[in-house]
Motif scaffolding. Structure first.
Motif, PDB file in Angstrom:
ATOM      1  N   VAL A 135     -11.022 -69.502  55.930  1.00  0.00           N
ATOM      2  CA  VAL A 135     -10.750 -68.937  57.256  1.00  0.00           C
ATOM      3  C   VAL A 135      -9.366 -68.284  57.283  1.00  0.00           C
ATOM      4  N   PHE A 176     -16.372 -63.837  53.606  1.00  0.00           N
ATOM      5  CA  PHE A 176     -17.714 -63.696  54.168  1.00  0.00           C
ATOM      6  C   PHE A 176     -18.817 -63.680  53.118  1.00  0.00           C
ATOM      7  N   CYS A 197     -23.527 -61.883  56.321  1.00  0.00           N
ATOM      8  CA  CYS A 197     -22.944 -62.611  57.453  1.00  0.00           C
ATOM      9  C   CYS A 197     -23.322 -61.958  58.781  1.00  0.00           C
ATOM     10  N   SER A 239     -18.987 -76.372  60.186  1.00  0.00           N
ATOM     11  CA  SER A 239     -18.800 -75.700  61.461  1.00  0.00           C
ATOM     12  C   SER A 239     -17.319 -75.804  61.817  1.00  0.00           C
ATOM     13  N   ASN A 276     -13.021 -68.789  68.253  1.00  0.00           N
ATOM     14  CA  ASN A 276     -13.901 -68.401  67.152  1.00  0.00           C
ATOM     15  C   ASN A 276     -14.775 -69.599  66.807  1.00  0.00           C
ATOM     16  N   PHE A 309     -17.149 -70.568  63.636  1.00  0.00           N
ATOM     17  CA  PHE A 309     -17.569 -70.185  62.288  1.00  0.00           C
ATOM     18  C   PHE A 309     -18.623 -71.162  61.779  1.00  0.00           C
ATOM     19  N   GLN A 310     -19.607 -70.637  61.082  1.00  0.00           N
ATOM     20  CA  GLN A 310     -20.531 -71.452  60.303  1.00  0.00           C
ATOM     21  C   GLN A 310     -20.322 -71.029  58.849  1.00  0.00           C
ATOM     22  N   LEU A 311     -20.045 -71.993  57.995  1.00  0.00           N
ATOM     23  CA  LEU A 311     -19.822 -71.711  56.579  1.00  0.00           C
ATOM     24  C   LEU A 311     -20.844 -72.484  55.746  1.00  0.00           C
ATOM     25  N   ILE A 355     -18.200 -67.726  54.973  1.00  0.00           N
ATOM     26  CA  ILE A 355     -18.640 -67.614  56.359  1.00  0.00           C
ATOM     27  C   ILE A 355     -19.990 -66.902  56.384  1.00  0.00           C
ATOM     28  N   TYR A 367     -21.773 -67.003  59.518  1.00  0.00           N
ATOM     29  CA  TYR A 367     -21.941 -66.650  60.925  1.00  0.00           C
ATOM     30  C   TYR A 367     -20.605 -66.806  61.638  1.00  0.00           C
ATOM     31  N   LEU A 368     -20.247 -65.797  62.402  1.00  0.00           N
ATOM     32  CA  LEU A 368     -19.016 -65.836  63.196  1.00  0.00           C
ATOM     33  C   LEU A 368     -19.326 -65.255  64.564  1.00  0.00           C
ATOM     34  N   ASP A 405     -17.368 -65.014  68.575  1.00  0.00           N
ATOM     35  CA  ASP A 405     -16.120 -65.299  69.280  1.00  0.00           C
ATOM     36  C   ASP A 405     -16.228 -64.945  70.755  1.00  0.00           C
TER      37      ASP A 405
END
Length: 151
Positions: free
Chosen positions: A31, A50, A54, A105, A124, A126-128, A137, A139-140, A142
């Motif tokens: 991140v 990413f 993504c 997450s 934000n 984030f799903q990593l 990452i 999914y992002l 915000d």
């Protein structure tokens, strides 16, 4: 008999805790690489955070209604790497990190500045996923607002 069992349980707990701390450190690094790349104009560093496909979204308000907009990750990366006179500086605070095996997450509060001028703030999410190449990452999403900033 109880002392050896407690000793083993203590050491197992310590090992699990150290492993979790290492995972969180790796996740934070991914991140932070995104935002370091943004700030320095290094699109390669930002892109490395990413996964290839993504999903990149933002929650906004249109005519008083909440809307979710799909953003172009490639367009975002191109903007970062294109010469621009301003410095984009997103300052984050890690609020929560949850990890379950290869899924993480991350929730961060942020304030965004163009040069040193405040632009907006938000959160934000984030799903990593951890694959062969490490954490990335996938999914992002915000939020963005001008007031009621948390930090």
């Amino acid at each position: 008999m109880k002392k050896p069992v407690l000793f083993v349980l203590f050491w197992v707990g310590m090992c699990v805790n150290l492993f979790a701390q290492d995972e969180e450190k790796e996740i934070k690094m991914v991140v932070n690489n995104l935002f370091a790349g943004m700030k320095s104009g290094d699109s390669t560093l930002a892109r490395s955070a990413f996964a290839k496909d993504c999903i990149f979204q933002t929650v906004g308000n249109k005519d008083g209604k909440t809307v979710v907009r799909n953003e172009s990750l490639d367009g975002f990366i191109k903007l970062i790497g294109s010469p621009h006179p301003q410095k984009f500086d997103e300052r984050i605070v890690f609020t929560k990190i949850l990890v379950d095996g290869p899924l993480a997450s991350v929730w961060t509060d942020y304030k965004f500045y163009v040069d040193e001028k405040f632009s907006h703030c938000g959160v934000n999410s984030f799903q990593l996923v951890k694959g062969e190449g490490g954490w990335q990452i996938v999914y992002l999403i915000d939020t963005r607002r001008k007031d009621d900033c948390k930090f």
